[in-house]
Design a protein around this motif. Sequence first.
Motif, short mmCIF file in Angstrom:
data_model
loop_
_atom_site.label_atom_id
_atom_site.label_comp_id
_atom_site.label_asym_id
_atom_site.label_seq_id
_atom_site.Cartn_x
_atom_site.Cartn_y
_atom_site.Cartn_z
N PHE A 16 0.85 -1.21 0.02
CA PHE A 16 0.00 0.01 -0.23
C PHE A 16 0.81 1.35 0.01
O PHE A 16 0.54 2.25 -0.74
N LEU A 17 1.98 1.51 1.09
CA LEU A 17 2.63 2.46 0.87
C LEU A 17 3.54 2.50 -0.28
O LEU A 17 4.03 3.53 -0.91
N THR A 18 4.08 1.52 -0.88
CA THR A 18 4.72 1.54 -2.24
C THR A 18 3.61 2.05 -3.32
O THR A 18 4.24 2.92 -4.16
N GLY A 19 2.53 1.81 -3.49
CA GLY A 19 1.77 2.17 -4.33
C GLY A 19 1.64 3.63 -4.16
O GLY A 19 1.63 4.37 -5.24
N ALA A 20 1.28 4.26 -2.91
CA ALA A 20 0.94 5.54 -2.63
C ALA A 20 2.10 6.33 -2.99
O ALA A 20 1.90 7.60 -3.70
N ALA A 21 3.42 6.00 -2.70
CA ALA A 21 4.37 6.53 -3.13
C ALA A 21 4.96 6.80 -4.46
O ALA A 21 5.22 7.76 -5.17
N THR A 22 4.43 5.59 -5.28
CA THR A 22 4.59 5.63 -6.66
C THR A 22 3.43 6.75 -7.36
O THR A 22 3.89 7.11 -8.11
N GLY A 23 2.38 6.62 -6.58
CA GLY A 23 1.20 7.70 -7.25
C GLY A 23 1.77 9.07 -6.95
O GLY A 23 1.57 9.71 -8.07
N VAL A 24 2.44 9.21 -5.98
CA VAL A 24 2.79 10.86 -5.58
C VAL A 24 4.00 11.07 -6.49
O VAL A 24 3.77 12.32 -7.24
N TRP A 25 4.95 10.23 -7.11
CA TRP A 25 5.92 10.25 -7.57
C TRP A 25 5.35 10.56 -9.07
O TRP A 25 5.74 11.73 -9.82
N ALA A 26 4.39 9.99 -9.61
CA ALA A 26 4.08 9.75 -10.96
C ALA A 26 3.21 11.30 -11.08
O ALA A 26 3.13 11.95 -12.09
N THR A 27 2.35 11.66 -10.00
CA THR A 27 1.37 12.87 -10.20
C THR A 27 2.53 14.20 -10.24
O THR A 27 2.30 15.02 -10.86
N THR A 28 3.64 13.87 -9.43
CA THR A 28 4.58 15.06 -9.49
C THR A 28 5.07 15.20 -10.71
O THR A 28 5.41 16.32 -11.44
N LYS A 29 5.77 14.09 -11.58
CA LYS A 29 6.26 14.01 -12.80
C LYS A 29 5.41 14.60 -13.67
O LYS A 29 5.49 15.38 -14.60
N VAL A 30 4.04 14.36 -13.76
CA VAL A 30 3.25 14.84 -14.80
C VAL A 30 2.79 16.36 -14.27
O VAL A 30 2.85 16.92 -15.73
N ASN A 31 2.63 16.73 -13.32
CA ASN A 31 2.63 18.13 -13.16
C ASN A 31 3.70 18.87 -13.56
O ASN A 31 3.56 19.85 -14.07
N ARG A 32 4.91 18.45 -13.33
CA ARG A 32 6.16 19.08 -13.94
C ARG A 32 6.17 19.28 -15.26
O ARG A 32 6.55 19.98 -15.94
N ALA A 33 5.68 18.22 -15.94
CA ALA A 33 5.44 18.23 -17.36
C ALA A 33 4.61 18.97 -18.00
O ALA A 33 4.92 19.74 -18.97
N LEU A 34 3.37 19.25 -17.37
CA LEU A 34 2.35 20.16 -17.74
C LEU A 34 2.78 21.45 -17.71
O LEU A 34 2.49 22.40 -18.59
N ARG A 35 3.56 21.82 -16.66
CA ARG A 35 3.95 23.31 -16.33
C ARG A 35 5.05 23.38 -17.55
O ARG A 35 4.92 24.67 -18.25
N ARG A 36 5.77 22.49 -17.84
CA ARG A 36 7.16 22.65 -18.58
C ARG A 36 6.38 23.21 -19.97
O ARG A 36 6.97 23.74 -20.79
N LEU A 37 5.23 22.11 -20.56
CA LEU A 37 4.79 22.35 -21.72
C LEU A 37 3.69 23.37 -21.80
O LEU A 37 3.07 23.55 -22.91
N SER A 38 3.54 24.24 -20.86
CA SER A 38 2.52 25.27 -20.91
C SER A 38 2.79 26.35 -21.93
O SER A 38 4.02 26.45 -22.14
N PRO A 39 1.86 27.21 -22.35
CA PRO A 39 2.29 28.20 -23.47
C PRO A 39 3.32 29.23 -22.74
O PRO A 39 4.11 29.58 -23.46
N GLU A 40 3.01 29.66 -21.82
CA GLU A 40 3.71 30.48 -21.04
C GLU A 40 5.37 30.25 -20.94
O GLU A 40 6.22 30.75 -21.17
N SER A 41 5.47 28.86 -20.55
CA SER A 41 6.66 28.38 -20.23
C SER A 41 7.37 28.03 -21.52
O SER A 41 8.54 28.44 -21.74
N LEU A 42 6.55 27.65 -22.41
CA LEU A 42 7.44 27.35 -23.96
C LEU A 42 7.75 28.82 -24.55
O LEU A 42 8.72 28.84 -25.10
#
Length: 109
Positions: free
Chosen positions: A8-34
């Motif tokens: 359960f803790l491994t899955g929760a940590a993986t979920g937090v890690w994946a969510t953080t990665k996706v949010n960083r990628a979305l911010r990096r690909l936003s029109p303002e950032s580009l």
Amino acid sequence: MFRRLFWFLTGAATGVWATTKVNRALRRLSPESLAATAADRALETGARLRTFAHDVRAGMAQREGELQDALGLTGADDTRRPAPRELDTDLPAPRRGIAYDAYDRKDDH
């Protein structure tokens, strides 16, 4: 029970890690950032081009000096240069770079 808690803790940590990665990628690909990234790269490229042009001018001046020394052109007459020509704005159209037909048939009739 510890096994289930571990997974359960491994899955929760993986979920937090994946969510953080996706949010960083979305911010990096936003029109303002580009736009900001493109502007930064354009400024960097401009600075590199200015440096390159400066280096080319310095090399040209150095080579011109070497050639003048090799040809014996570094005498007292070196300071006298012809005056630059002034541009004549009253020249006919073809000399100002405007294209025209040299044989205009309308004048014949």
